[in-house]
Design a protein around this motif. Structure first.
Motif, mmCIF file in Angstrom:
data_model
loop_
_atom_site.group_PDB
_atom_site.id
_atom_site.type_symbol
_atom_site.label_atom_id
_atom_site.label_comp_id
_atom_site.label_asym_id
_atom_site.label_seq_id
_atom_site.Cartn_x
_atom_site.Cartn_y
_atom_site.Cartn_z
ATOM 1 N N SER A 143 86.432 -41.556 48.534
ATOM 2 C CA SER A 143 84.987 -41.690 48.343
ATOM 3 C C SER A 143 84.317 -41.873 49.695
ATOM 4 O O SER A 143 84.905 -42.440 50.625
ATOM 5 C CB SER A 143 84.674 -42.881 47.445
ATOM 6 N N PRO A 144 83.074 -41.407 49.850
ATOM 7 C CA PRO A 144 82.354 -41.644 51.108
ATOM 8 C C PRO A 144 82.270 -43.127 51.464
ATOM 9 O O PRO A 144 82.350 -43.491 52.640
ATOM 10 C CB PRO A 144 80.969 -41.048 50.824
ATOM 11 N N TYR A 145 82.141 -43.972 50.454
ATOM 12 C CA TYR A 145 82.073 -45.421 50.676
ATOM 13 C C TYR A 145 83.345 -45.932 51.356
ATOM 14 O O TYR A 145 83.296 -46.601 52.395
ATOM 15 C CB TYR A 145 81.857 -46.119 49.333
ATOM 16 N N ASN A 146 84.499 -45.620 50.787
ATOM 17 C CA ASN A 146 85.746 -46.129 51.358
ATOM 18 C C ASN A 146 86.117 -45.436 52.661
ATOM 19 O O ASN A 146 86.760 -46.039 53.524
ATOM 20 C CB ASN A 146 86.886 -46.016 50.337
ATOM 21 N N ARG A 147 85.715 -44.196 52.827
ATOM 22 C CA ARG A 147 85.961 -43.533 54.104
ATOM 23 C C ARG A 147 85.148 -44.206 55.212
ATOM 24 O O ARG A 147 85.644 -44.424 56.326
ATOM 25 C CB ARG A 147 85.612 -42.051 54.005
ATOM 26 N N ALA A 148 83.901 -44.560 54.889
ATOM 27 C CA ALA A 148 83.068 -45.241 55.885
ATOM 28 C C ALA A 148 83.612 -46.630 56.181
ATOM 29 O O ALA A 148 83.640 -47.073 57.341
ATOM 30 C CB ALA A 148 81.631 -45.339 55.374
ATOM 31 N N LEU A 149 84.078 -47.328 55.144
ATOM 32 C CA LEU A 149 84.642 -48.661 55.332
ATOM 33 C C LEU A 149 85.900 -48.598 56.188
ATOM 34 O O LEU A 149 86.089 -49.412 57.104
ATOM 35 C CB LEU A 149 84.928 -49.289 53.967
ATOM 36 N N LYS A 150 86.736 -47.613 55.921
ATOM 37 C CA LYS A 150 87.981 -47.483 56.690
ATOM 38 C C LYS A 150 87.690 -47.131 58.152
ATOM 39 O O LYS A 150 88.385 -47.617 59.060
ATOM 40 C CB LYS A 150 88.873 -46.405 56.067
ATOM 41 N N VAL A 350 81.334 -57.045 53.664
ATOM 42 C CA VAL A 350 81.102 -57.310 52.245
ATOM 43 C C VAL A 350 80.618 -56.011 51.616
ATOM 44 O O VAL A 350 79.599 -55.447 52.040
ATOM 45 C CB VAL A 350 80.059 -58.423 52.035
ATOM 46 N N GLY A 351 81.355 -55.509 50.633
ATOM 47 C CA GLY A 351 81.009 -54.231 50.006
ATOM 48 C C GLY A 351 80.957 -54.333 48.503
ATOM 49 O O GLY A 351 81.636 -55.169 47.897
ATOM 50 N N ASP A 352 80.155 -53.451 47.885
ATOM 51 C CA ASP A 352 80.006 -53.464 46.430
ATOM 52 C C ASP A 352 80.197 -52.083 45.819
ATOM 53 O O ASP A 352 79.686 -51.806 44.737
ATOM 54 C CB ASP A 352 78.635 -54.015 46.045
ATOM 55 N N SER A 353 80.907 -51.204 46.493
ATOM 56 C CA SER A 353 81.165 -49.813 46.084
ATOM 57 C C SER A 353 79.986 -48.891 46.365
ATOM 58 O O SER A 353 80.104 -47.674 46.203
ATOM 59 C CB SER A 353 81.551 -49.704 44.609
ATOM 60 N N LEU A 354 78.849 -49.449 46.760
ATOM 61 C CA LEU A 354 77.680 -48.645 47.080
ATOM 62 C C LEU A 354 77.287 -48.796 48.545
ATOM 63 O O LEU A 354 77.104 -47.810 49.257
ATOM 64 C CB LEU A 354 76.499 -49.034 46.185
#
Length: 448
Positions: A143-150, A350-354
């Protein structure tokens, strides 16, 4: 190392055969409808005539010679496609993945990889021996979210990770649909709920920590608390179905409330489409009501023959001493919108999937990042799992096209480790002990 001894695919889209035309099979095949320049569906194997016919209506380009009711008949033919998507029930993955790998198909396998450690190991040995590209549908990674987080983590934005707190809020009616009334209600007929629902949550935690820092020890607690006969409200009496229950208007798990509420349906009419048997059956008040009178999705949640945990916590220690805690819980308003806190020596996320909120301890500044759900170069990028469904397919297609498994960012052995962590966590829960993950892999036969 996995090696693929063939040239890259040029001048045409990747071709794929789909095994299983259920919800996940439809989603992955749907990528080809929106991105025909990238992927083409050329064959289908599905035992249900209704689902098979519905799939063919969406993919009329599939020739009759490539339509099968049993995947074993498909595999008897000469190789039909570059790749295959295995989207059958969990217990059917191991045999089919190994068989298609032996025939030289690149393989996309719905999670979990398999339902026993040895079967998972057999899959890994088979795909490595045959040099095929293999991806488990751990869609959260893509997901774009987890790619950005990683990317933040890899840039040392929080320094060294010390602790991760990750929560999977399943949703009260979603859990009742899938894990009380549905296909994943019983461990002996599918697998335990931590594996069925949350194997990609433990995988994403391992992904955050990187493969060079594997999990070493795990403990776990949880059980089936609410969806049992002992918890049935007295007002429900002897009713076994919602449509004949006096308590139904007051019950949050009422089947009519779940399946007749338009707000609970997605753009595929899920979950009501499942209740009505899939395929092209009309999903309307009459057909849903009729299905609730006789089918499993109309049963009282306190009268189902389910046995999987409705809540579970997992505590993990990694090789460098970092820790993680994971919670899977049925009783939430949110539906699968994970919440994550990552605590590092130089910052916090801190993330919420969005959105992702990153605080830098050195500067004291906090920034909020909104990665969106669209996938670059892909139509329909705002797919399920925050874009992770199509992010996965796009990445798999690119890996197959290039003949390069490295594009996936996850090797078969890495996927095996995260699966082993899930199996070890369940052993720890049942035994009430702390399990050494490496020792577990050795004695369970999954140390490849």
């Amino acid at each position: 190392m996995q090696r693929v001894a063939r040239a890259a695919i040029t001048g045409r889209p990747v071709s794929i055969a789909v095994v299983g035309a259920g919800e996940r099979g439809k989603i992955y095949a749907g990528f080809a409808l929106e991105n025909p320049h990238l992927l083409r569906v050329v064959a289908i194997a599905e035992p249900s005539p209704r689902r098979r016919e519905a799939f063919l209506k969406r993919h009329p380009e599939i020739p009759p010679t490539n339509v099968f009711s049993d995947w074993r008949d498909m595999i008897k033919k000469e190789k039909l496609s570059d790749a295959v998507a295995i989207c059958m029930l969990d217990q059917m993955h191991a045999e089919s993945v190994c068989a298609f790998a032996e025939r030289g198909y690149d393989v996309l396998c719905e999670k979990p990889m398999a339902i026993s450690p040895r079967d998972c190991a057999d899959i890994v040995r088979s795909v490595l021996k045959n040099g095929v590209i293999f991806a488990v549908c751990h869609v959260l990674r893509y997901s774009p979210y987890n790619r950005a987080l990683k990317r933040l983590l890899d840039s040392n934005a929080v320094g060294e990770i010390v602790n991760i707190v990750h929560v999977e809020p399943v949703g009260w009616w979603h859990f009742a649909h899938s894990y009380v009334r549905g296909n994943w209600a019983r461990e002996d007929q599918a697998t335990f709920s931590l594996m069925a629902k949350s194997c990609h949550d433990l995988d994403i935690i391992c992904h955050y920590m990187t493969p060079t820092n594997p999990p070493t020890r795990v403990s776990s607690f949880g059980r089936l608390t609410h969806f049992t006969r002992s918890q049935k409200p007295a007002e429900a009496g002897t009713a076994t179905r919602c449509v004949s229950c006096a308590y139904e208007p007051s019950c949050p798990y009422s089947a009519p409330k779940v399946y007749l509420d338009p707000a609970k349906q997605d753009d595929r009419n899920w979950p009501s489409s499942v209740v009505c048997g899939g395929g092209e059956v009309a999903v309307d008040v009459e057909s849903i009501t009729q299905a609730l009178q006789t089918g499993p999705y109309g049963l009282c949640v306190y009268e189902c023959d389910n046995d999987v945990c409705d809540h579970q916590v997992v505590n993990v220690e990694f090789a460098n001493g970092a820790t993680a805690s994971f919670t899977m819980v049925a009783f939430t308003e949110r539906i699968c919108e994970r919440q994550t806190r990552i605590h590092g020596t130089r910052g916090e996320i801190v993330g919420d999937s969005l959105t992702i909120k990153h605080t830098d301890f050195t500067t004291g500044k906090t920034v909020v990042i909104d990665p969106g759900t669209e996938i670059d170069g892909v139509s329909g990028g705002g797919s399920g799992h925050g874009g992770g469904d199509y992010g996965l397919i796009a990445t798999f297609v690119e890996a197959v096209k290039r003949g390069d498994p490295g594009v996936l960012g996850c090797s078969p052995k890495q996927a095996l480790v995260s699966h082993a962590l899930v199996f070890a966590a369940e052993e720890a829960r049942k035994a009430g002990t702390v399990v050494n993950v490496r020792e577990f892999m050795g004695r369970s036969g999954c140390d490849v």
